[in-house]
Design an enzyme around this catalytic site. Structure first.
Site, PDB file in Angstrom:
ATOM      1  N   GLU A 147      25.374  17.322 -34.957  1.00  0.00           N
ATOM      2  CA  GLU A 147      24.062  17.215 -34.324  1.00  0.00           C
ATOM      3  C   GLU A 147      24.262  16.857 -32.851  1.00  0.00           C
ATOM      4  O   GLU A 147      25.155  16.079 -32.500  1.00  0.00           O
ATOM      5  CB  GLU A 147      23.225  16.136 -35.022  1.00  0.00           C
TER       6      GLU A 147
ATOM      7  N   ASP B  38      20.400  24.621 -39.956  1.00  0.00           N
ATOM      8  CA  ASP B  38      18.975  24.529 -39.652  1.00  0.00           C
ATOM      9  C   ASP B  38      18.830  24.506 -38.136  1.00  0.00           C
ATOM     10  O   ASP B  38      18.515  23.471 -37.537  1.00  0.00           O
ATOM     11  CB  ASP B  38      18.396  23.255 -40.292  1.00  0.00           C
TER      12      ASP B  38
ATOM     13  N   CYS C 204      -9.058  16.636 -34.750  1.00  0.00           N
ATOM     14  CA  CYS C 204      -8.198  17.794 -35.042  1.00  0.00           C
ATOM     15  C   CYS C 204      -8.172  17.972 -36.545  1.00  0.00           C
ATOM     16  O   CYS C 204      -7.696  17.092 -37.279  1.00  0.00           O
ATOM     17  CB  CYS C 204      -6.795  17.570 -34.495  1.00  0.00           C
TER      18      CYS C 204
ATOM     19  N   CYS D 139     -13.078  25.137 -37.443  1.00  0.00           N
ATOM     20  CA  CYS D 139     -12.912  24.182 -36.345  1.00  0.00           C
ATOM     21  C   CYS D 139     -13.767  24.596 -35.145  1.00  0.00           C
ATOM     22  O   CYS D 139     -13.666  25.734 -34.667  1.00  0.00           O
ATOM     23  CB  CYS D 139     -11.451  24.112 -35.924  1.00  0.00           C
TER      24      CYS D 139
ATOM     25  N   GLN E 155      10.425  17.209 -40.387  1.00  0.00           N
ATOM     26  CA  GLN E 155       9.440  18.235 -40.698  1.00  0.00           C
ATOM     27  C   GLN E 155       8.023  17.662 -40.599  1.00  0.00           C
ATOM     28  O   GLN E 155       7.752  16.560 -41.060  1.00  0.00           O
ATOM     29  CB  GLN E 155       9.677  18.790 -42.097  1.00  0.00           C
TER      30      GLN E 155
ATOM     31  N   CYS F  78      -8.955  25.513 -27.786  1.00  0.00           N
ATOM     32  CA  CYS F  78      -7.659  24.967 -28.193  1.00  0.00           C
ATOM     33  C   CYS F  78      -6.693  26.081 -28.585  1.00  0.00           C
ATOM     34  O   CYS F  78      -7.066  27.018 -29.287  1.00  0.00           O
ATOM     35  CB  CYS F  78      -7.864  23.996 -29.359  1.00  0.00           C
TER      36      CYS F  78
ATOM     37  N   CYS G 111      12.930  28.407 -38.655  1.00  0.00           N
ATOM     38  CA  CYS G 111      11.529  28.212 -38.291  1.00  0.00           C
ATOM     39  C   CYS G 111      10.995  29.371 -37.461  1.00  0.00           C
ATOM     40  O   CYS G 111       9.815  29.359 -37.083  1.00  0.00           O
ATOM     41  CB  CYS G 111      11.354  26.906 -37.527  1.00  0.00           C
TER      42      CYS G 111
ATOM     43  N   CYS H 284      -4.180  26.431 -33.104  1.00  0.00           N
ATOM     44  CA  CYS H 284      -4.295  27.241 -34.323  1.00  0.00           C
ATOM     45  C   CYS H 284      -4.533  28.707 -33.961  1.00  0.00           C
ATOM     46  O   CYS H 284      -5.342  29.001 -33.079  1.00  0.00           O
ATOM     47  CB  CYS H 284      -5.448  26.744 -35.197  1.00  0.00           C
TER      48      CYS H 284
ATOM     49  N   TYR I 201      23.472  21.326 -37.267  1.00  0.00           N
ATOM     50  CA  TYR I 201      22.187  20.938 -36.689  1.00  0.00           C
ATOM     51  C   TYR I 201      21.515  19.945 -37.655  1.00  0.00           C
ATOM     52  O   TYR I 201      20.385  20.126 -38.078  1.00  0.00           O
ATOM     53  CB  TYR I 201      21.274  22.145 -36.458  1.00  0.00           C
TER      54      TYR I 201
END
Length: 447
Positions: free
Chosen positions: A329, A373, A182, A86, A276, A94, A400, A97, A305
């Site tokens: 939630e 989650d 992108c 990139c 996701q 940027c 995550c 990443c 969640y």
């Protein structure tokens, strides 16, 4: 409240100072650790373990515990280094990443090293302790040769600079790096042509390309007092705007939701709702969770969640008409979507509120299986202890963030639950992020 210290009272800034350093191990967050000759710790981006680089300080003062820096010159390169595909990746560009300059296999090894380090440091666990093979699994189709970039990101939030150009934020900055493409954006996002037009009067443009449907959505945040521009994109799209006063989402054109597809069902996800980002992620995670939990007919299941009800629906399918599922939630729109998505299941209930508040109020004293989650911060000790007190035979923890996962695994260990296995997925290629699924059992049943 005490006055802020004057600039003269602050220790001198070291921003712009350069150090020639040997680069040490990878650390959580997309950087590697190095030390100056004087022993000062640097967290350096755009480098790899084992390299010798010139690191230029981007944040920090004389009295800082550590400094942040970018590798601006590579003196001795790692065998895992490649030219970043990139053109917008690199020092001062940027910030989206972290690992464009690393071979794909090396990226996954670096993330695995981070996960192993977090488990050891925060939970006192080795890969063997959690029955993890020490690798990150790429999503189907993402295992590409070095120099090729998977286009996986189905939701991209573009920032807009003062000239109306769409771009992405620089690392730890509000400054915008304009981009004309992108590379990690999914084809459905790229086809909208966000980067090819001017966005006068707009602060951010969030573009979503649904998986499993042709739904496309753009959410615009106008600058204060600015009028919403006429939106003409390269294909049909729903448009919403963020209200200047109430910050709520207002429909301008089309639907205020997109339709996603996973586990042989269609899911309604309202604008701004969680789903996701990788097109294969929802299916992969449902499969991993269900394989780990092995739901049985008639069981009582919790989905904490629960978002728009992805895991709750998968559980309901499997526990059958004699089973029951409770989802919790906190987001109002997500609860509404979950209730609509699961309205054909008579024995599914969705409650709104924070898990740590609602779960104790439900009156539930036992559960057979649990999915949680949580957000990036994790579930926390109080919630973990409450889940363990319900005596589930298995718990599936979707994480995550490896640090939050490790902390919560320690709490589960203290509450009598140990991992049966752990799987890690590289669902965010080119970045430092990952997704994990840990399946736990009571200690006396583990193994």
């Amino acid at each position: 409240m005490p006055d802020a210290p004057s600039p003269e009272a602050l220790a001198p800034s070291l921003v712009g100072e350069e150090y020639e350093v040997e680069v040490g191990p990878v650390a959580h967050g997309g950087h590697c650790v190095a030390r100056t000759e004087a022993g000062r710790v640097l967290f350096v981006r755009h480098t790899l373990p084992g390299e010798r680089v010139v690191a230029r300080v981007t944040e920090g003062r004389e009295d800082s515990r550590f400094l942040r820096a970018d590798a601006v010159e590579i003196l001795e390169a790692s065998k895992d280094r490649i030219e970043a595909p990139c053109p917008f990746s690199g020092p001062g560009k940027c910030g989206g990443c972290d690992w464009q300059h690393a071979k794909p296999g090396a990226q996954r090894r670096l993330k695995a090293d981070v996960l192993a380090e977090q488990l050891q440091r925060l939970a006192g666990m080795t890969p063997e302790d959690v029955s993890w093979d020490g690798t990150l699994e790429p999503a189907p189709g993402d295992k590409l040769p070095a120099g090729e970039v998977p286009a996986w990101r189905t939701r991209v939030q573009y920032a807009v600079d003062d000239e109306g150009r769409a771009g992405l934020r620089k690392h730890r900055s509000h400054e915008v790096q304009p981009v004309d493409h992108c590379m990690i954006a999914a084809p459905g996002v790229t086809e909208l042509g966000i980067e090819r037009r001017t966005w006068e009067g707009i602060v951010t443009v969030e573009a979503t390309a649904a998986t499993g449907s042709q739904d496309r959505q753009v959410v615009l945040t106008p600058r204060p007092g600015a009028r919403l521009p006429i939106v003409e994109l390269d294909r049909p799209v729903s448009v919403l705007r963020v209200g200047e006063k109430d910050k709520a989402l207002h429909r301008v054109h089309g639907r205020d939701f997109v339709r996603e597809r996973a586990d042989e069902r269609t899911w309604r996800v309202g604008a701004g709702g969680f789903w996701q980002v990788h097109p294969k992620a929802a299916e992969l995670l449902v499969d991993a969770v269900m394989r780990g939990l092995t739901p049985r007919k008639g069981e009582m299941a919790l989905d904490l969640y629960c978002g728009v009800g992805l895991f709750a629906g998968a559980l309901a399918d499997r526990v059958g008409e004699t089973g029951a599922v409770l989802g919790i939630e906190s987001a109002k729109r997500a609860v509404e979507d979950a209730q609509r998505n699961l309205e054909d299941f008579d024995r599914v209930r969705i409650e709104r509120g924070k898990v740590e508040t609602v779960l104790p109020r439900t009156g539930i004293t036992e559960a057979d299986i649990v999915v949680l989650d949580p957000p990036r911060a994790g579930a926390g000790k109080r919630t973990v202890e409450h889940i363990a007190s319900l005596g589930p035979r298995r718990i599936a923890y979707v994480a995550c963030d490896p640090a939050a996962l490790a902390r919560d695994l320690k709490y589960f260990k203290d509450a009598g639950y140990a991992p049966r296995f752990l799987r890690a997925f590289d669902l965010f290629p080119m970045t430092h992020h990952m997704e994990c699924v840990a399946v736990l059992e009571p200690v006396q049943k583990a193994g």
